[in-house]
Design an enzyme around this catalytic site. Sequence first.
Site, mmCIF file in Angstrom:
data_model
loop_
_atom_site.group_PDB
_atom_site.id
_atom_site.type_symbol
_atom_site.label_atom_id
_atom_site.label_comp_id
_atom_site.label_asym_id
_atom_site.label_seq_id
_atom_site.Cartn_x
_atom_site.Cartn_y
_atom_site.Cartn_z
ATOM 1 N N SER A 58 0.822 -1.209 0.000
ATOM 2 C CA SER A 58 0.000 0.000 0.000
ATOM 3 C C SER A 58 0.858 1.262 0.000
ATOM 4 O O SER A 58 1.833 1.365 0.741
ATOM 5 C CB SER A 58 -0.902 0.004 1.237
ATOM 6 O OG SER A 58 -1.632 1.209 1.302
ATOM 7 N N GLY A 76 -3.634 4.108 0.883
ATOM 8 C CA GLY A 76 -4.573 4.333 1.973
ATOM 9 C C GLY A 76 -5.670 5.321 1.609
ATOM 10 O O GLY A 76 -5.420 6.353 0.992
ATOM 11 N N ASN A 119 10.038 8.058 4.002
ATOM 12 C CA ASN A 119 8.943 8.858 3.470
ATOM 13 C C ASN A 119 8.099 9.402 4.603
ATOM 14 O O ASN A 119 7.896 8.745 5.631
ATOM 15 C CB ASN A 119 8.098 8.046 2.485
ATOM 16 C CG ASN A 119 6.891 7.403 3.131
ATOM 17 O OD1 ASN A 119 5.857 8.054 3.314
ATOM 18 N ND2 ASN A 119 7.020 6.124 3.493
ATOM 19 N N CYS A 156 -1.611 4.804 11.779
ATOM 20 C CA CYS A 156 -2.046 6.198 11.755
ATOM 21 C C CYS A 156 -2.060 6.768 13.174
ATOM 22 O O CYS A 156 -2.331 6.053 14.133
ATOM 23 C CB CYS A 156 -3.453 6.312 11.180
ATOM 24 S SG CYS A 156 -3.651 5.686 9.507
ATOM 25 N N ILE A 209 5.664 -6.006 7.787
ATOM 26 C CA ILE A 209 5.625 -4.854 8.688
ATOM 27 C C ILE A 209 5.341 -3.568 7.900
ATOM 28 O O ILE A 209 5.640 -3.490 6.700
ATOM 29 C CB ILE A 209 6.956 -4.695 9.459
ATOM 30 C CG1 ILE A 209 8.129 -4.485 8.505
ATOM 31 C CG2 ILE A 209 7.211 -5.880 10.361
ATOM 32 C CD1 ILE A 209 9.464 -4.172 9.176
ATOM 33 N N THR A 232 6.303 0.575 7.856
ATOM 34 C CA THR A 232 7.637 1.167 7.880
ATOM 35 C C THR A 232 8.167 1.364 9.299
ATOM 36 O O THR A 232 7.410 1.495 10.259
ATOM 37 C CB THR A 232 7.639 2.528 7.159
ATOM 38 O OG1 THR A 232 6.625 3.359 7.747
ATOM 39 C CG2 THR A 232 7.375 2.351 5.677
#
Length: 301
Positions: A20, A45, A68, A129, A190, A192
Amino acid sequence: MNTQVNIAGVTLKNPVMTGSGTFGSGMEYSEFVDLNRLGAVVTKGVANVPWPGNPTPRVAEVYGGMLNAIGLQNPGIDVFMERDIPFLKQYDTKIIVNVCGKTEEDYLEVVEKLADESAVSLLEINVSCPNVKEGAIAFGQKADALYHITERIKKKARQPIIMKLSPNVTDIAEMARAAEAAGADALSLINTITGMKIDIHRRCFALANRTGGMSGPAIKPVAVRMVYQASHAVRIPVIGMGGIATGEDAIEFILAGATAVSVGAMNFVDPYSTIKVIQGIEDYMRAYNVEDITDLIGAVV
């Protein structure tokens, strides 16, 4: 030989999907990659409303990978359903929608809007998030918070749910068990690893956000270890990701316990990476006379 795998009752033609946030929603890569050959396309996302993302600069190259801090920029669920899902429906591949949010209600709104979308096979829930109601601590960094959001989403979702776990925790097995106990149908990991880069010549942070998520080949050993631990802690399928660049990398994750794998950062290096990984898996199976890929899942104990 059989390369099919099953994730929560959904059959994929092969175990390779897209990470993603690294493949757009498929449209961006479709001139390079035959999407029909992929096990699944995992979308970038999607939130309940458009997100502008973080200020620039928000990408930095580092040894063995990249950082990122895009900030999950996305057009929102309404545009996504009007534009991206109809595009993906044209292809013979499974559609997995990655869902993000800043509150539990944000997630639930997206999940409810996708409930009647039969073309969407699975939902991947990004719990990395920041939870704005809990001081910006990620949903996936506390077992009780992970349990609670998983339980609420599972009650609303029509599709099976994959909880995408953060590696930025003390005990990944504890998090995996919490998600499973709350009703998760599968796990992916996993996400990041939090990192930082400083420009020593300008004496400033390389990213406007200061920190960012590290991905790429350098994180693979950490990812393999966590996939092994998570897959041995739960009975639900695990999707492995983190630094996969070749078919051999994918096989390593599968031997560690992954039922499927996602190719992420390498899509930026080589847009044909997913196809090369699929070919590499098939080459390995031929070389070692493996007739069914499921025989390799968790074979190293």
